[in-house]
Enzyme design. Sequence first.
Site, PDB file in Angstrom:
ATOM      1  N   ALA A 306       0.944  -1.249   0.050  1.00 60.90           N
ATOM      2  CA  ALA A 306       0.214   0.188   0.084  1.00 60.90           C
ATOM      3  C   ALA A 306       0.859   1.704  -0.008  1.00 60.90           C
ATOM      4  O   ALA A 306       2.246   1.117   0.202  1.00 60.90           O
ATOM      5  CB  ALA A 306      -1.055  -0.190   1.116  1.00 60.90           C
ATOM      6  N   ASN A 309      -0.356   7.621   0.411  1.00 61.03           N
ATOM      7  CA  ASN A 309      -0.872   9.026  -0.075  1.00 61.03           C
ATOM      8  C   ASN A 309      -1.865   9.788   0.582  1.00 61.03           C
ATOM      9  O   ASN A 309      -2.975   9.304   0.789  1.00 61.03           O
ATOM     10  CB  ASN A 309      -1.355   9.487  -1.733  1.00 61.03           C
ATOM     11  CG  ASN A 309      -0.431   8.608  -2.171  1.00 61.03           C
ATOM     12  OD1 ASN A 309       0.774   8.558  -3.120  1.00 61.03           O
ATOM     13  ND2 ASN A 309      -0.847   6.958  -2.983  1.00 61.03           N
ATOM     14  N   GLU A 342      -1.086   2.770   6.788  1.00 57.40           N
ATOM     15  CA  GLU A 342      -1.179   4.218   6.117  1.00 57.40           C
ATOM     16  C   GLU A 342      -1.899   4.775   6.359  1.00 57.40           C
ATOM     17  O   GLU A 342      -1.560   6.252   6.344  1.00 57.40           O
ATOM     18  CB  GLU A 342      -2.093   3.169   5.172  1.00 57.40           C
ATOM     19  CG  GLU A 342      -1.536   1.930   4.135  1.00 57.40           C
ATOM     20  CD  GLU A 342       0.751   1.671   3.500  1.00 57.40           C
ATOM     21  OE1 GLU A 342       0.355   3.232   3.765  1.00 57.40           O
ATOM     22  OE2 GLU A 342       1.138   0.729   4.194  1.00 57.40           O
TER      23      GLU A 342
END
Length: 904
Positions: A306, A309, A342
């Site tokens: 992953a 962003n 993430e």
Amino acid sequence: MGKGFYISKTVGIVGIVLAAGVLATITALPVACSQEKSKNNEVKSTDPTMAPSNEPWDQWRLPQTLSPQTYNVTLWPRLQPDTTGLYIFSGLSSVVFRCVEKTNLILIHSNKLNMTKHPTLIGLGSKPAPTIESIVMHTKTQYMAIHLKEELTAGESYELYTEFLGELSDDLGGFYRSEYYENGVKKVVATTQMQATDARKAFPCFDEPAMKAVFHITLYHDPATVALSNGVVIGKLTLYSVQEQCWVTALKIRIFARQEAINAGQGQYALSVTGPILKFFEKYYNVPYPLPKSDQIALPDFNTGAMENWGLITYRETALLYDEEISSNENKERIVTVISHELAHQWFGNLVTIRWWNDLWLNEGFATYVEYLGADEAEPDWNIKDLIVLNDVHKVFAIDALASSHPLSSKEEEIQRPEQISEMFDTISYSKGASVLRMLSTFLTEKVFTQGLQTYLDHFKFSNTVYTDLWEHLQKAVDSSGTTLPKTVQEIMDRWILQMGFPVVTINTATGQITQEHFLLDPETKPDRPSEFNYEWFVPISWTKKEAIQSLYWLLQKTDQVDQMKISGDEWVLANINVTGYYRVNYDNENWRRLLNVLQTSRQSIPVINRAQIIDDAFNLAKAGIIETTLALRTTLFLASETEYMPWESALDNLDYFYLMFDRTEVYGPMQTYVGNQVEGLFDYFTRYNQVNALRVACSTGLEACTTLVKTWFQQWMENPNVNPIKANLRSAVYCSAIAAGGEKEWNFAWEMFEKATVASEKDKLRAAMACATEPWLLNRYLKYTLDSNKIRKQDATSTIISIASNVVGQPLAWDFVRANWEYIFNEYGGKSYLFPNLIIGVTNRFSTPFELQQLIQFRDDYAHIGFGTGTLAIQQSIERTTANIKWVEKNQEAVLEWFINPL
């Protein structure tokens, strides 16, 4: 990113995705089109073989003369090929930057982009911009050098405008193309992976993490497609969103994927856990989530797990999508931990960013540590926090015990070139980083740790840091809390950060003497790196006696005397409680004997994590020749009555080494018999985590009931392909065992099911299982499939080869295949894939003879002219590991054979 996945950088935070009926992300653009040439004759290229000079364009780091402020980037990816069969994208970009020091040179990163119009420069202050004299593309250092006739003025701002063209290739880097079929129709996704040095493949930019800036993104796309980027839509654009909900303060959370996957509800689990995890991190960081939305998208082709962003996280499908009927508990666990990893980066990595890649460990190690905390919040009944010991601490010990390991934090000048930066995305940065931060949080207490973390994030938000900034804020928290430490936070932690390796702490319970030594897998090797601390650490030792309260003792020198650790009668000492410290523990023989007796008679007296630790420490101490191998084997005797997952997993991980070393020798038969006897009870006692291990080991050791069971289930499935009778949690083990016991018919059926599967986790199980075949010709055919992306996706090619190499039949085939196809493999994956080192390690793991060592050295020498890219360090480590294997086998084979024949 998540494990095998990595962090974002400033420029790399930009994300965009474009697809028909899908949402995706962009963080970088790819290679320039080969058929398009620059229309400006003044744009020249340099020879990449040219000898470097002291000129700034021959350096790997940008000069500090310019500082970007804002970007306006417009991109137009074409989702249909042109007349030559190429997919392209075009773009234009304007970057506003401030001149920090006067200069007549603008250096900006640009890689494989063709300038289609002469760049222009305008002044935004009181003075006009200098005239552009010439433009030179430096392909080696990936710069566009704009030479000016006059100097830029310090303190003034300027705007650089460029137009460019690039190739939307399928190389999984920069701005790239991903393809899949839905209802027989080919769909194309334009997406991005910019970390670490591929934003420059998307648009000209100052591509370094300290060069943070504000981005404005515009996408041209067909109305029938969907476009996503990091922020909310400002202009008028209709988005096709799926499975969205609002959480805290109207935060919009959305999951995007293939339409078929969303319709099947595969995004629902990710949607359900994202909100609670975000809420947990808001509280943990004491900083609100800094964006109005959180989009997450599953991509058919994605090299890593992953990418974080900001506001638009991209995933492999297996890391985001879950099917209630087909996916396993293990798939669910992976999804919740990767999402947590993430989301942790949205603050630690994005809001606050490292200054340079030498401190990558701080971002990735931190996210790896707290991913377990966030996942535990979402799934509190799983005891998921304990798994960091197996997944990270024990795993990285194996790498960090090599003389070819490296410190967590290197000097900036040591990490310059793109391939050096990519090499930093390794197990040391992720797992050792997580392990030492967990140790730090434990001895500070979580309250003090989070207090320092919160002030650190608040102070440096929207800015950049070095790791010592965190130490300073933690020290302030220590001081304000009244906590007593034997040294400052920086003095303690520098010993764990700035020197490689870790200690083995030896406790003599007869005398109370305690010592530390640098633990090396092969004690005859010596690290090339000198250490200013002489490989000594400040070690926080948590320990207890039988029925005693846990204590904390600090070992601040090589040797000390601790009378409280003396024992008498039937007492025993146990150190490193719950493995919160990053070190191994050895004892005198009498204490080892007593611990083994406790495991056999009253194992519940020892915490579950420490039962796993005793096994792992003993086996690795034996590998290093510190204790006898038979002592390590005796730590597995109690497993016949053990039902907990962690001790079993620790034992199987370590016994795997014995299989690697001895599955081609006479030791194999008695070893199989012993392991089969130990696992027989577990086979009848399935738990959440243990059921796969129980089935896998029982079948692999020839337990008849198991073999019959898996063959029956698989045959039933072959007779009725539309109804799979195998439970989701058992499929990986059943598929592998059935294919291993079968032949071409079973393999071909698995391939047919693999091609038809629409759930990514099911495809992964079948892909791994087909590597379990025992027919060499089937495995050779499968290896050839990895060269064809229509059969095995590029994202899966190297892991498929590794799976085949893990099979005793497939290992020599995979080794031959890799050598025969090295140039192709290297060109496809070696220069940019963070996971590429795993291929080298995977195909050489079983090496344990002088002949294999010579082959490995010959391989290194023969292909030096091609190179090894991100796998350069892995080659060194494989040679060191093979050398250690040879010594260990020569010393231990006879004793191991005797012990398995008569285990006592």
